[in-house]
Design a protein around this motif. Structure first.
Motif: not given
Length: 455
Positions: A392-397, A404-410, A424-428
Motif C-alpha cells: 500500500a502507498v499513502v498520500f494526502g495533505e 484530508v485535502r487532495p494533492v496534485a498529480h494523484g 492498494r492506496a490510501m488517498v483523499p
C-alpha cells in the motif's frame, strides 16, 4: 555645443525653478515666476544628461516570433533532464555542490561524451593539474575523448587562448573561485574577483556563442559561496545534492532561464564514475518480505517524475515526567509538529509522553505537502504497533481542521506505484477514483485513524 538651459526666477524671493508654476514653492506668492535666460549648459552637464546623445535601440513586440534556443545534448539523459534538454548555446551555467560530491566527475563525463560526438570542448581546471584531470578521465574510461585540457587561473590568458582560434562549443571552468582578473586588485576567491572573472567569461559566452559552465564552491550551510549576484548573472543554476556516505546524487535546477526548475536528475556514484538511475524509487525503497510497524511508502513527485520513498517512524514511550524528544531527518520539523498537534487535537491520540523519531529512508529530502498523510500513517502505526500493508502507498495533505485535502498529480503517483507492484492506496476521498488500484478515500483524519486502528 553647449545649449542654453531654461529657468524660472521668482521676482519676490529670487528662488530658481526648472519649471513654471503659478505659485512659488519657497515664498508662496502667486504669479511671480518669470522665465530667465539661464545659465549655459557645460560640456560636463551635456555628457551626463542621459536623456540624449545615445543611439536608438530597436524595440520589438511581445508577440514577435522568436526561435527556440539551440541545445546541445550532453549524452547523459539525467543531466539533459535537469537542464531542460541540454546546454544552450551562448549560455552560462553555474553548478554547485559539497566537496567530493562529484561535480568535476559529472562535468568531465559530459565533456568527454560531447567531444566524442564531434563537438569542440575545452576543460580548464584551476584546482588540478592537467595530468590529474587526464588520469581521472582514464579511470572513468574516457581517456580517448578529444577534450582540450588546460590548467590556468588567469581569465586573460584563458580568453586570449580561446579567442585566437574558433571558439569551443562548451567551456568548463573548474572552479570560478580560483579564477582571477588582472583588472581587479585582490586575491582569487574574493567577491570582486569572482564577480569580475564571471562577468568576463559570460561576456565571452554571449559574444562567441560558447556554452560556459562554471563550478562554484558552497558554504557550510550548502548555499553557493561568493557574491549572491553571481547567481543573477548566469542563465542556469544547478545544485548537486547528496550525502557522501550514500550512493545516490540528485542534480536539481534552482534557476533556469531556458526551461523549468521542476525536474531532477538522479545519479549513483560507482567505481566507474556517476551512472544514471532510470528508476530512482529503487534507491529509496527497502525490500522487505513482511510488514513492519512505523513504515509507510509515499509516492513523492519531483517535477514530472514520481519517486517512491519510504517514511519510517519510531515512537518510544517514556516514564512520566521525562521531556520527550522530537527528531526529524529528511522532512520539515515544523510540519511534524503540526501533524502531531492535529492528531492529538482532532483524533485524541497523545504523543506527549513519547519520543518521536521520523526518517526518510535513503537520505532523501521530502518537501511535498502530500507527505502529511503518509507521515501520520507512520506515526499511528508506530504508536499502535499495527503495521501498514506492504503493498500500500499513502498520500494526502492534512489541514489544521483535520481535513484530508487532495494533492496534485494523484493519477501519476498511483500509476508509478502500480508499476512497482503496489496494489492498494490510501488517498483523499476526492481522488479515490483516479487510478485502477484498490483505493480507500478519507475525508478527514479521524476516519483515517479509525481505519488504521481497525475500529
Amino acid at each position: 555645443m553647449a545649449k542654453p538651459q531654461k529657468r524660472y526666477v521668482c521676482q519676490q524671493c529670487g528662488s530658481v525653478s526648472s519649471k513654471w508654476a503659478g505659485q512659488c514653492a519657497d515664498c508662496g506668492e502667486w504669479n511671480t515666476l518669470v522665465e530667465d535666460a539661464g545659465a549655459v549648459t557645460t560640456v560636463f552637464q551635456a555628457k551626463h544628461n542621459l536623456q540624449g546623445g545615445g543611439r536608438m535601440i530597436s524595440m520589438s513586440g511581445l508577440d514577435a516570433d522568436v526561435p527556440l534556443p539551440a541545445r546541445m545534448a550532453t549524452g547523459i539523459a539525467e543531466l539533459d533532464r535537469a537542464l531542460g534538454g541540454g546546454f544552450v548555446e551562448a549560455s552560462a551555467t553555474l553548478i554547485g555542490g559539497d566537496p567530493g560530491i562529484g561535480k568535476s566527475t559529472l562535468l568531465l563525463q559530459a565533456a568527454a561524451k560531447m567531444a566524442l560526438a564531434g563537438m569542440g570542448v575545452a576543460y580548464v581546471s584551476g584546482e588540478e593539474a592537467a595530468d590529474q584531470v587526464r588520469l581521472r578521465a582514464r579511470r572513468l574510461g574516457l581517456g580517448n575523448a578529444p577534450v582540450q585540457l588546460a590548467a590556468a587561473t588567469s581569465v586573460r590568458d584563458i580568453l586570449t587562448t580561446l579567442g585566437g582560434a574558433s571558439p569551443p562549443r562548451l567551456l568548463v571552468i573548474d572552479s570560478i573561485q580560483t579564477m582571477h582578473s588582472d583588472l581587479i586588485e585582490g586575491a582569487p576567491g574574493t567577491v570582486s574577483q569572482v564577480r569580475a572573472s564571471a562577468q568576463e567569461l559570460i561576456r565571452f559566452a554571449k559574444e562567441r556563442g560558447t556554452a560556459v559552465v562554471l563550478v562554484g564552491h558552497v558554504t557550510k550551510d550548502g548555499s553557493l559561496a561568493g557574491p549572491r549576484v553571481l547567481e543573477h548573472m548566469v542563465d542556469t543554476v544547478l545544485a548537486f545534492e547528496g550525502e557522501r556516505s550514500h550512493q545516490y546524487r540528485i542534480l536539481r535546477a534552482v534557476k533556469n532561464r531556458f526551461g523549468g526548475t521542476d525536474e531532477i536528475g538522479v545519479f549513483a556514484m560507482e567505481t566507474g564514475g556517476l551512472s544514471e538511475v532510470g528508476n530512482p524509487s529503487s534507491l529509496f525503497l527497502t525490500s522487505r518480505d513482511e510488514s513492519v510497524t512505523g513504515t509507510v511508502v509515499f509516492p513523492a513527485l519531483e517535477g514530472t517524475r514520481p519517486v517512491l520513498v519510504e517514511i519510517q517512524a519510531l515512537v518510544v514511550r517514556l516514564a512520566s515526567g521525562a521531556t520527550p524528544r522530537r527528531a526529524v531527518v529528511g522532512w520539515d520539523s515544523g510540519r511534524l509538529a503540526m501533524t502531531l498537534a492535529v492528531l492529538e487535537a482532532r483524533c485524541g491520540l497523545s504523543f506527549s509522553t513519547s519520543e518521536v523519531y521520523l526518517n526518510i529512508a535513503g537520505g532523501y529530502r521530502v518537501q511535498d505537502p502530500a507527505a502529511d498523510l503518509a507521515v501520520a500513517a507512520a506515526l499511528i502505526s508506530a504508536l499502535s504497533e499495527r503495521p501498514v500493508a506492504a503493498d500500500a502507498v499513502v498520500f494526502g495533505e492534512i489541514a489544521l481542521s483535520g481535513e484530508v485535502r487532495p494533492v496534485a498529480h494523484g493519477a501519476l503517483r498511483l500509476k508509478e506505484a502500480g508499476k512497482l507492484g503496489f496494489t492498494r492506496a490510501m488517498v483523499p476521498s476526492h481522488q479515490a477514483k483516479e487510478g485502477t488500484m484498490a483505493l480507500t478515500g478519507f475525508r478527514n483524519l479521524g476516519g483515517f485513524v479509525d481505519y488504521m486502528l481497525g475500529r
